[in-house]
Design an enzyme around this catalytic site. Sequence first.
Site, mmCIF file in Angstrom:
data_model
loop_
_atom_site.group_PDB
_atom_site.id
_atom_site.type_symbol
_atom_site.label_atom_id
_atom_site.label_comp_id
_atom_site.label_asym_id
_atom_site.label_seq_id
_atom_site.Cartn_x
_atom_site.Cartn_y
_atom_site.Cartn_z
ATOM 1 N N ARG A 171 0.937 -1.167 0.091
ATOM 2 C CA ARG A 171 -0.103 0.145 0.098
ATOM 3 C C ARG A 171 0.795 1.250 -0.061
ATOM 4 O O ARG A 171 0.597 2.092 -0.534
ATOM 5 C CB ARG A 171 -0.821 0.021 1.217
ATOM 6 C CG ARG A 171 -2.012 -1.009 1.295
ATOM 7 C CD ARG A 171 -2.904 -0.765 2.371
ATOM 8 N NE ARG A 171 -4.013 -1.746 2.523
ATOM 9 C CZ ARG A 171 -4.992 -1.850 1.685
ATOM 10 N NH1 ARG A 171 -5.440 -0.928 0.913
ATOM 11 N NH2 ARG A 171 -5.954 -2.735 1.857
ATOM 12 N N MET A 206 -11.579 3.177 -3.435
ATOM 13 C CA MET A 206 -11.852 2.265 -2.786
ATOM 14 C C MET A 206 -10.567 1.495 -2.297
ATOM 15 O O MET A 206 -10.325 0.343 -2.404
ATOM 16 C CB MET A 206 -12.788 1.164 -3.596
ATOM 17 C CG MET A 206 -13.860 1.758 -3.982
ATOM 18 S SD MET A 206 -15.073 2.261 -2.704
ATOM 19 C CE MET A 206 -15.711 0.949 -1.845
ATOM 20 N N HIS A 259 -18.426 10.312 2.239
ATOM 21 C CA HIS A 259 -18.982 9.017 2.708
ATOM 22 C C HIS A 259 -20.428 8.962 2.721
ATOM 23 O O HIS A 259 -20.857 9.864 3.161
ATOM 24 C CB HIS A 259 -18.302 8.692 4.096
ATOM 25 C CG HIS A 259 -18.679 7.227 4.476
ATOM 26 N ND1 HIS A 259 -17.993 6.057 4.026
ATOM 27 C CD2 HIS A 259 -19.810 6.778 5.203
ATOM 28 C CE1 HIS A 259 -18.553 5.070 4.584
ATOM 29 N NE2 HIS A 259 -19.717 5.356 5.458
ATOM 30 N N ASP A 262 -12.746 5.807 7.768
ATOM 31 C CA ASP A 262 -13.714 6.923 7.876
ATOM 32 C C ASP A 262 -13.884 7.223 9.145
ATOM 33 O O ASP A 262 -14.859 7.439 9.808
ATOM 34 C CB ASP A 262 -15.143 6.066 7.269
ATOM 35 C CG ASP A 262 -15.009 5.562 5.887
ATOM 36 O OD1 ASP A 262 -14.382 6.188 5.011
ATOM 37 O OD2 ASP A 262 -15.499 4.647 5.574
ATOM 38 N N VAL A 307 -27.239 12.616 -4.521
ATOM 39 C CA VAL A 307 -27.689 13.962 -5.037
ATOM 40 C C VAL A 307 -27.169 15.023 -3.890
ATOM 41 O O VAL A 307 -26.498 16.008 -3.877
ATOM 42 C CB VAL A 307 -29.365 14.316 -4.971
ATOM 43 C CG1 VAL A 307 -29.830 15.569 -5.141
ATOM 44 C CG2 VAL A 307 -29.640 13.110 -6.179
HETATM 45 C C1 GRF Z 1 -20.100 7.873 -3.394
HETATM 46 O O1 GRF Z 1 -21.507 7.112 -2.397
HETATM 47 C C2 GRF Z 1 -19.192 7.971 -2.136
HETATM 48 O O2 GRF Z 1 -19.853 8.486 -1.149
HETATM 49 C C3 GRF Z 1 -18.423 6.780 -1.814
HETATM 50 O O3 GRF Z 1 -18.452 5.928 -3.001
HETATM 51 C C4 GRF Z 1 -19.306 6.605 -3.954
HETATM 52 C C5 GRF Z 1 -18.575 7.035 -5.197
HETATM 53 O O4 GRF Z 1 -19.917 7.422 -6.194
HETATM 54 N N1 GRF Z 1 -17.535 6.834 -1.159
HETATM 55 P P1 GRF Z 1 -19.147 8.116 -7.499
HETATM 56 O O5 GRF Z 1 -18.159 7.320 -7.953
HETATM 57 O O6 GRF Z 1 -18.628 9.452 -7.216
HETATM 58 O O7 GRF Z 1 -20.342 8.171 -8.543
#
Ligand code: GRF
Length: 210
Positions: free
Chosen positions: A66, A91, A110, A146, A173
């Site tokens: 990592r 991720m 998050h 987190d 949203v």
């Molecule tokens: C979002 O729900 C964010 O909060 C989480 O992963 C998702 C990513 O969505 N960490 P996107 O790739 O920005 O559409």
Amino acid sequence: MTIALGVLISGRGSNLGALLDAIGDGRLDASVRLVVSNKAGAGGLARAEAAGVATCVLPHGAYPSREAFDAAVVDALRAAGVELVVLAGFMRLVTPVLLDAFPHRVLNIHPALLPAFPGVDAQRQALDYGVRVTGCTVHFVDAGTDTGPILLQETEPVHEDDTPASLSARLLVKEHALLVRAVGLVASGRVRVEVSPQGGRARVSIAGPP
Ligand code: GRF
């Protein structure tokens, strides 16, 4: 002064899209200097390219640790002149190699009201628990999952018939608006992360109106 952003993604990149739209509309005084993905096929890469933003794919599997992966990310971000790093659906757990290179300058979005439901599948965790209200959080990243100091949160009611998909769609949203607000606040210089000399949790203070 326009703040230079580096955005780290792993997937579709709708939060990245929200930042790019807000910058394009003049609602956010920032510039995305680089988008880094650990996945070659991430949808957010096309979104960045369409906006004329530089992208870079660093497949995490190609690095022995990592830390080695994060060192490559740091090199790319520094070469692009990045001042603030945004994890937007990235991720991967990050290490002190990234955090020490950008102290109190790494944000994450998050899809839950932290400290509830950290980690993956936060929307499903909220539904399984049976909470009536959930939401989203933008926080500064620390070495935990987190766990870092919270900058902004927004709530969202949970409906009786919600599924992870329906809840995620409404949350998204709110995430988009919250992330734009959060980056705008940091860019304005009104945000301080205060570390108590006695130890304990770092807290975020925001000068001026909310
Ligand atoms: C979002 O729900 C964010 O909060 C989480 O992963 C998702 C990513 O969505 N960490 P996107 O790739 O920005 O559409």
